[in-house]
Enzyme design. Structure first.
Site, PDB file in Angstrom:
ATOM      1  N   PRO A 102       1.045  -1.198   0.095  1.00 18.53           N
ATOM      2  CA  PRO A 102      -0.304   0.052   0.035  1.00 18.53           C
ATOM      3  C   PRO A 102       0.865   1.373  -0.222  1.00 18.53           C
ATOM      4  O   PRO A 102       1.209   1.366   0.725  1.00 18.53           O
ATOM      5  CB  PRO A 102      -0.997   0.227   0.998  1.00 18.53           C
ATOM      6  CG  PRO A 102      -0.602  -1.688   1.653  1.00 18.53           C
ATOM      7  CD  PRO A 102       0.744  -2.224   1.150  1.00 18.53           C
ATOM      8  N   GLY A 114       3.601   3.768   5.086  1.00 15.17           N
ATOM      9  CA  GLY A 114       4.947   4.058   6.114  1.00 15.17           C
ATOM     10  C   GLY A 114       5.265   2.823   5.459  1.00 15.17           C
ATOM     11  O   GLY A 114       6.274   2.425   6.749  1.00 15.17           O
ATOM     12  N   LEU A 115       4.874   1.567   4.918  1.00 20.00           N
ATOM     13  CA  LEU A 115       5.531   0.476   4.563  1.00 20.00           C
ATOM     14  C   LEU A 115       6.579   0.254   3.101  1.00 20.00           C
ATOM     15  O   LEU A 115       6.549  -0.621   2.856  1.00 20.00           O
ATOM     16  CB  LEU A 115       4.108  -0.699   4.311  1.00 20.00           C
ATOM     17  CG  LEU A 115       3.104  -0.099   4.891  1.00 20.00           C
ATOM     18  CD1 LEU A 115       1.752  -1.783   5.130  1.00 20.00           C
ATOM     19  CD2 LEU A 115       3.935  -0.819   6.738  1.00 20.00           C
ATOM     20  N   SER A 135       7.280   1.826   0.686  1.00 22.50           N
ATOM     21  CA  SER A 135       6.790   1.467  -0.616  1.00 22.50           C
ATOM     22  C   SER A 135       7.430   2.206  -1.926  1.00 22.50           C
ATOM     23  O   SER A 135       8.309   1.257  -2.347  1.00 22.50           O
ATOM     24  CB  SER A 135       5.064   1.560  -0.880  1.00 22.50           C
ATOM     25  OG  SER A 135       4.698   2.220  -2.782  1.00 22.50           O
ATOM     26  N   ALA A 192      11.187   0.618  -1.902  1.00 23.25           N
ATOM     27  CA  ALA A 192      11.339  -0.720  -2.231  1.00 23.25           C
ATOM     28  C   ALA A 192      10.838  -0.851  -3.598  1.00 23.25           C
ATOM     29  O   ALA A 192      11.634  -1.169  -5.144  1.00 23.25           O
ATOM     30  CB  ALA A 192       9.725  -1.880  -2.255  1.00 23.25           C
ATOM     31  N   ASP A 227      14.783   1.399   5.409  1.00 20.13           N
ATOM     32  CA  ASP A 227      13.138   1.631   5.195  1.00 20.13           C
ATOM     33  C   ASP A 227      14.209   0.894   3.280  1.00 20.13           C
ATOM     34  O   ASP A 227      14.076  -0.523   2.959  1.00 20.13           O
ATOM     35  CB  ASP A 227      12.383   2.767   4.005  1.00 20.13           C
ATOM     36  CG  ASP A 227      11.811   2.829   4.750  1.00 20.13           C
ATOM     37  OD1 ASP A 227      11.860   2.902   5.860  1.00 20.13           O
ATOM     38  OD2 ASP A 227      10.536   3.979   3.912  1.00 20.13           O
TER      39      ASP A 227
HETATM   40  O1  PMV Z   1       7.671   6.731   6.635  1.00 24.00           O
HETATM   41  P1  PMV Z   1       8.409   5.092   7.110  1.00 24.00           P
HETATM   42  O2  PMV Z   1       7.335   4.336   7.026  1.00 24.00           O
HETATM   43  O3  PMV Z   1       9.639   5.011   5.874  1.00 24.00           O
HETATM   44  O4  PMV Z   1       9.356   5.981   8.724  1.00 24.00           O
HETATM   45  C1  PMV Z   1       9.788   7.061   8.754  1.00 24.00           C
HETATM   46  C2  PMV Z   1      10.128   6.567   9.993  1.00 24.00           C
HETATM   47  C3  PMV Z   1      10.278   7.888  10.963  1.00 24.00           C
HETATM   48  O5  PMV Z   1      11.875   7.033  11.984  1.00 24.00           O
HETATM   49  C4  PMV Z   1      10.023   8.574  11.771  1.00 24.00           C
HETATM   50  C5  PMV Z   1      12.019   9.107   9.839  1.00 24.00           C
HETATM   51  C6  PMV Z   1      13.148   7.985   9.033  1.00 24.00           C
HETATM   52  O6  PMV Z   1      13.867   8.319   8.441  1.00 24.00           O
HETATM   53  O7  PMV Z   1      13.536   7.403  10.132  1.00 24.00           O
END
Ligand code: PMV
Length: 312
Positions: A81, A85-86, A88, A91, A132
């Site tokens: 999705p 915050g997953l 995407s 990836a 990520d």
């Molecule tokens: O938005 P996401 O799930 O990729 O995560 C952000 C994570 C934070 O710690 C808030 C920001 C970061 O870049 O680490």
């Protein structure tokens, strides 16, 4: 060679988001929802069949330029999705990097791909951390900033900051994601925490506390102890709420999941996006999330990182 197909997984943050921006530890696990791209050499640059405007796709552009700017046509398909915050976008960057490298006969090691994809995300969005892109490239689980980790994968440096990325042995545990459908950009939420922390000593203590319990969460994960890990996740949600990054919709889904779970929390930047529950009753958690207006995803972890699926 006509076409290369590559895919890379999404992720969720099990503990440590926001505090990781200040050098504290964080742990992210790859999930069995992947972004798949097919890259073909072409007369002109195309995305999903349309003549592609590279300025609308700055991270793809970055990778494209780094890989010799040979015109290609890219088809994209995602089971992650978006805007939740997953991971995407990360990836996508990881999968495009792998496919472009395969097209050009470049190196396919996950460290080079993770670094190239982070550069792309950073140039496009000024992203805070390489969590990520590293989770998507390596798969399984990764931890940032954990002292004395069991397997060091790579170090990433940017603008005078440095992150040590380590492998996490992910036990078989079952997670359900509950997505609010609210898109919230990461940048403003990171900024909100920064301002709160700069103004308020108490907020700095909360960030420190998140760092401390994330290390405990890492130990619980290593021991395969869902009871302890779950209670730390729920506590982490409370600390993130105090920092002001939760919202009513997330709190509602976390509350609904808790009676059937070891623990639950928002995952990622917050303000919307998704929550995650650690549970051995995934179907019941999914039902309750749906009944409270969320979109549930029962996910499995121990997911492989980036891979080239097919070259022909
Ligand atoms: O938005 P996401 O799930 O990729 O995560 C952000 C994570 C934070 O710690 C808030 C920001 C970061 O870049 O680490």
């Amino acid at each position: 060679m006509n076409a290369v197909t590559a895919s890379a997984p999404g992720k969720f943050v099990i503990m440590g988001e926001h505090a990781v921006v200040y050098g504290k530890p964080a742990i992210a696990l790859a999930i069995n929802r992947r972004f798949t791209v097919v890259v073909r050499k072409s007369k002109d640059f195309r995305i999903n069949g349309e003549r592609g405007n590279l300025s609308l796709n700055p991270h793809v552009r970055h990778i494209y330029e780094k890989n010799g700017s040979v015109p290609v046509s890219i088809s994209m398909e995602s089971a992650i999705p978006p805007g939740s915050g997953l991971g995407s976008s990360a990836a996508l960057s990881v999968a495009v990097s792998a496919a472009m490298r395969a097209v050009n006969g470049g190196s396919l090691d996950s460290e080079s791909i993770a670094k190239e994809a982070f550069d792309a995300e950073f140039s496009a969005q000024g992203r805070g951390s390489p969590m990520d892109t590293s989770a998507s490239a390596h798969g399984m689980g990764i931890a940032l900033n954990v002292p004395g980790c069991r397997e060091h994968l790579w170090n990433i440096e940017k603008n005078g900051r440095s992150w040590d990325v380590c492998d996490v042995a992910v036990p078989k545990m079952s997670f359900v994601l509950g997505c609010t459908g609210i898109r919230a950009a990461t940048g403003p939420l990171v900024e909100k925490v920064r301002k709160y922390k700069d103004r308020n000593r108490f907020a700095s203590d909360i960030v420190d506390e998140i760092g401390t319990i994330t290390l405990e969460g890492m130990e619980a994960l290593n021991r395969n102890d869902p009871v302890r890990l779950g209670s730390l996740m729920t506590y982490d949600h409370k600390l993130l709420s105090i920092l002001g990054v939760s919202c009513n919709e997330l709190n509602k889904l976390v509350d609904a999941a808790l009676p059937y779970s070891y623990g639950a929390k928002l995952t990622g930047a917050g303000g919307g996006g998704c929550m995650v529950a650690l549970t051995d009753r995934p179907a019941e958690v999914a039902d309750i999330i749906r009944s409270r207006g969320g979109a549930p995803y029962i996910v499995s972890t121990r997911e492989e990182g980036v891979r080239v699926e097919n070259i022909n």
